[in-house]
Write a protein that holds these residues in place. Structure first.
Motif, PDB file in Angstrom:
ATOM      1  N   LYS A  43       7.783  13.478 -10.938  1.00  0.00           N
ATOM      2  CA  LYS A  43       6.949  12.776 -10.956  1.00  0.00           C
ATOM      3  C   LYS A  43       7.320  12.001 -12.246  1.00  0.00           C
ATOM      4  CE  LYS A  43       2.422  10.490 -11.749  1.00  0.00           C
ATOM      5  NZ  LYS A  43       2.166  10.037 -10.608  1.00  0.00           N
ATOM      6  N   MET A  68       0.142  -1.567  -0.303  1.00  0.00           N
ATOM      7  CA  MET A  68       0.407   0.254   0.129  1.00  0.00           C
ATOM      8  C   MET A  68       0.946   0.873   0.294  1.00  0.00           C
ATOM      9  SD  MET A  68      -2.982   0.967   2.558  1.00  0.00           S
ATOM     10  CE  MET A  68      -2.677   0.951   4.148  1.00  0.00           C
ATOM     11  N   LYS A  69       0.354   2.211  -0.787  1.00  0.00           N
ATOM     12  CA  LYS A  69       1.038   3.488  -0.838  1.00  0.00           C
ATOM     13  C   LYS A  69       0.746   4.825   0.443  1.00  0.00           C
ATOM     14  CE  LYS A  69       2.507   3.614  -5.715  1.00  0.00           C
ATOM     15  NZ  LYS A  69       2.615   4.202  -7.033  1.00  0.00           N
ATOM     16  N   ILE A  70       1.973   5.099   0.630  1.00  0.00           N
ATOM     17  CA  ILE A  70       1.437   6.208   1.908  1.00  0.00           C
ATOM     18  C   ILE A  70       1.205   7.475   1.338  1.00  0.00           C
ATOM     19  CG2 ILE A  70       1.557   7.177   3.738  1.00  0.00           C
ATOM     20  CD1 ILE A  70       3.254   4.824   4.700  1.00  0.00           C
ATOM     21  N   ARG A  71       0.354   8.238   0.816  1.00  0.00           N
ATOM     22  CA  ARG A  71      -0.035   9.258   0.155  1.00  0.00           C
ATOM     23  C   ARG A  71       0.512  11.077   1.520  1.00  0.00           C
ATOM     24  NH1 ARG A  71      -5.315   9.825  -3.027  1.00  0.00           N
ATOM     25  NH2 ARG A  71      -3.464   9.914  -4.814  1.00  0.00           N
ATOM     26  N   LYS A  72       1.187  11.522   0.442  1.00  0.00           N
ATOM     27  CA  LYS A  72       1.384  12.885   2.007  1.00  0.00           C
ATOM     28  C   LYS A  72       0.926  13.520   0.837  1.00  0.00           C
ATOM     29  CE  LYS A  72       5.104  11.118   3.369  1.00  0.00           C
ATOM     30  NZ  LYS A  72       6.704  11.641   4.352  1.00  0.00           N
TER      31      LYS A  72
END
Length: 64
Positions: free
Chosen positions: A38, A1-5
């Motif tokens: 990106k 799971m990616k952690i979003r900031k």
């Protein structure tokens, strides 16, 4: 799971009058920095198009 900031960026111009060309260069460099993070490329005219649109909107707003 990616952690979003969440990232917030505020661009503040000093009170100098910038030409449309100078504004386009500033925006283009900003967009290119974000695109590089990106890993994508943006068109070379993106900053110029935005500067032109903002200047037109600003002139319209001043007229009303």
């Amino acid at each position: 799971m990616k952690i979003r900031k969440d990232v917030n960026v505020i661009i503040t111009f000093d009170d100098k009058e910038y030409s449309e060309e100078e504004t386009a260069i500033l925006y283009q460099q900003f967009f290119e920095s974000l695109a590089k993070i990106k890993g994508v490329k943006i068109p070379k005219y993106a900053g110029k198009a935005l500067a032109k649109a903002l200047r037109a909107k600003s002139k319209t707003s001043e007229e009303t």
